[in-house]
Design a protein around this motif. Structure first.
Motif, short mmCIF file in Angstrom:
data_model
loop_
_atom_site.label_atom_id
_atom_site.label_comp_id
_atom_site.label_asym_id
_atom_site.label_seq_id
_atom_site.Cartn_x
_atom_site.Cartn_y
_atom_site.Cartn_z
N PRO A 142 0.81 -1.22 0.00
CA PRO A 142 0.00 0.00 0.00
C PRO A 142 0.84 1.27 0.00
CG PRO A 142 0.12 -0.86 2.22
CD PRO A 142 0.88 -1.83 1.34
N ALA A 143 0.39 2.25 -0.76
CA ALA A 143 1.06 3.55 -0.76
C ALA A 143 0.67 4.37 0.45
CB ALA A 143 0.73 4.31 -2.04
N SER A 144 -0.60 4.28 0.85
CA SER A 144 -1.10 5.05 1.99
C SER A 144 -2.42 4.45 2.43
CB SER A 144 -1.28 6.53 1.60
OG SER A 144 -2.15 6.66 0.49
N PHE A 145 -2.96 5.00 3.50
CA PHE A 145 -4.21 4.48 4.05
C PHE A 145 -5.20 5.64 4.14
CE2 PHE A 145 -7.19 3.15 7.33
CZ PHE A 145 -7.34 1.79 7.10
N SER A 146 -6.46 5.34 3.82
CA SER A 146 -7.49 6.37 3.88
C SER A 146 -8.72 5.81 4.58
CB SER A 146 -7.86 6.84 2.46
OG SER A 146 -8.74 7.94 2.51
N SER A 354 2.42 5.44 3.82
CA SER A 354 2.40 4.45 4.91
C SER A 354 3.79 4.08 5.39
CB SER A 354 1.65 3.19 4.45
OG SER A 354 0.28 3.44 4.32
N PRO A 355 4.78 3.85 4.50
CA PRO A 355 6.11 3.47 4.96
C PRO A 355 6.74 4.56 5.84
CG PRO A 355 5.87 3.02 2.62
CD PRO A 355 4.70 3.85 3.02
N LYS A 356 7.40 4.15 6.91
CA LYS A 356 7.97 5.10 7.87
C LYS A 356 8.99 6.03 7.23
CE LYS A 356 9.06 1.67 10.49
NZ LYS A 356 9.66 0.80 11.57
N SER A 357 9.88 5.48 6.40
CA SER A 357 10.94 6.29 5.81
C SER A 357 10.37 7.41 4.94
CB SER A 357 11.87 5.41 4.97
OG SER A 357 11.13 4.68 4.00
N SER A 358 9.37 7.08 4.14
CA SER A 358 8.77 8.08 3.26
C SER A 358 7.93 9.09 4.03
CB SER A 358 7.92 7.38 2.20
OG SER A 358 8.71 6.64 1.32
N GLN A 359 7.21 8.62 5.03
CA GLN A 359 6.40 9.53 5.82
C GLN A 359 7.27 10.56 6.54
OE1 GLN A 359 3.61 9.06 9.70
NE2 GLN A 359 3.02 7.79 7.96
N GLU A 360 8.37 10.09 7.12
CA GLU A 360 9.26 11.01 7.83
C GLU A 360 9.88 12.01 6.87
OE1 GLU A 360 11.94 8.35 9.69
OE2 GLU A 360 10.52 7.73 11.26
#
Length: 437
Positions: A142-146, A354-360
């Motif tokens: 998943p790319a993100s959650f909605s 969703s991934p921590k690295s990308s979100q940060e």
């Protein structure tokens, strides 16, 4: 693990070192590897994605990503044709529910479990990672959650002499107050038919503890009694002048016309929306400046058996079952999802990652607008408490969607009684599941 691909990578690297000096430039060009990547979106998503793909190519000399992109309309039809013809792209952006359509037993896409040494799955929370599994095979990431949230026009509620709703009682009572204080053209909440189906389901799920379809097995989970309440709740929203009636929406340019394109929303006459948190920017984009929108608390019954919150991955990245370059496909998926520089380029074009690295990386480079961030935090709080159950993929299967809409349309147009519609939902819903699962 993908040991066979790893060996192939080492072998190819050795071959390149051994022969690279003797290759003619034209031969090198012919040896270029090409993989295809398809997605849908608007101009902003297209521009950001193309820029990110340029970065991927610069890091992988000799690799060319052929971009296949378009708007949403027609995308599923094209992808269906490609998959049926075994000519699907190497990497595909898909709706989460489409996984159930194309991969009923987990074999419709490349099993990413075979490529775990190329994918930084440790960057995903376990509940995000689990959304991509079908019968033990990792079909997508998943790319993100909605999830669904309620947003309210504080300006209009103030005119009606009301606080924005914070409970089910507030919601059901607001329709009458709008009619007497503001007039017949004013409604507390707007939404397409599916929006109101979901809002009504949330009310029932809190009481009975289950949505329409079981999230763990392909069966109708609602009893006939619960299904009757589902239909009756929808009726009450419309009859109580809380929700914009479907015939009225249809008369104003189409029943499925998005809320932000409705002039009554723009001017504040329709004062709320049960929306995906990812669509908040769209809802705000057309409002007149004096209209002020705020996030509402998610309404809860006393001692609910479930939250009723409907959430799922916004979209998934999958690799084609017939890809001839599984290693490159997996490397591209990993890059798009977990690479910090890619995250800064892509921004919020596919939601908050969703991934921590990308979100940060994203949160360090941009400031998420306050309303969107509040909605994200509301959803996160429920998820952290394990109160957002992932629904059945089959609930958003195209044929199930058509079926539910058709049943509720008969209710909306006064062609079906509550009990009859509820019996159809349970009986015919179970029959449809047997055909599509």
């Amino acid at each position: 693990m993908i040991t066979n691909l790893s060996r192939r990578r080492v072998a190819l690297a050795g071959l390149s070192l051994a022969t690279g000096a003797s290759l003619h430039p034209a031969a090198k060009a012919q040896a270029q590897k090409v993989i295809r990547f398809s997605w849908w979106g608007g101009s902003g998503r297209h521009a950001a994605t193309l820029k990110a793909l340029n970065l991927f190519e610069s890091r992988n000399p000799g690799v060319k990503v052929k971009a296949e992109y378009m708007g949403f309309n027609g995308y599923l039809e094209r992808l269906t044709t490609q998959i049926a013809g075994r000519n699907e792209p190497d990497v595909m952006q898909v709706n989460w529910a489409w996984v159930a359509m194309f991969s009923k037993r987990g074999n419709g896409f490349f099993d990413l479990n075979r490529a775990r040494d190329l994918l930084r799955v440790d960057q995903f929370q376990e509940n995000d990672l689990q959304t991509g599994f079908v019968q033990g095979k990792l079909n997508g990431l998943p790319a993100s959650f909605s999830a669904r949230v309620l947003i309210w026009n504080q300006t209009t509620f103030n005119r009606a002499g009301l606080q924005v709703p914070s409970s089910w009682d507030d919601i059901f009572a607001s329709g009458g107050r709008f009619q007497t204080q503001l007039g017949k053209d004013f409604f507390p909440i707007d939404g397409e038919l599916y929006d109101m189906i979901l809002l009504s389901q949330a009310y029932v799920e809190q009481l009975y503890g289950t949505p329409f379809l079981s999230p763990t097995e392909p069966k109708v989970a609602m009893s006939r009694e619960a299904a009757e309440l589902w239909v009756e709740t929808y009726r009450n929203l419309v009859a109580g002048r809380v929700a914009v009636p479907l015939p009225l929406r249809a008369s104003l340019g189409g029943a499925e016309k998005p809320t932000e394109q409705q002039q009554d929303w723009v001017k504040g006459r329709w004062a709320g929306n049960y929306a995906w948190d990812s669509t908040i920017p769209l809802r705000l984009s057309t409002l007149e400046p004096e209209q002020k929108i705020q996030l509402g608390a998610f309404p809860m019954r006393k001692n609910p058996l479930a939250s009723g919150i409907f959430g799922r991955p916004t979209l998934m990245y999958t690799a084609g079952r017939n890809t001839k370059e599984p290693e490159l496909a997996c490397r591209l998926i990993d890059f798009l999802l977990t690479d910090p520089e890619a995250a800064r380029i892509l921004g919020r074009t596919r939601g908050i990652p969703s991934p921590k690295s990308s979100q940060e990386a994203l949160l360090r480079s941009v400031k998420v607008p306050e309303l969107e961030w509040s909605a994200y935090q509301q959803i996160k709080a429920f998820r952290d408490q394990n109160r957002v159950a992932i629904p059945s993929m089959l609930f958003e299967h195209a044929r199930m969607q058509r079926f539910m809409r058709e049943v509720f349309e008969t209710v909306a147009y006064g062609k079906s009684e509550t009990k009859t519609a509820a019996e159809r939902l349970v009986r015919d819903g179970e029959s449809l599941l047997r055909r599509i699962r």
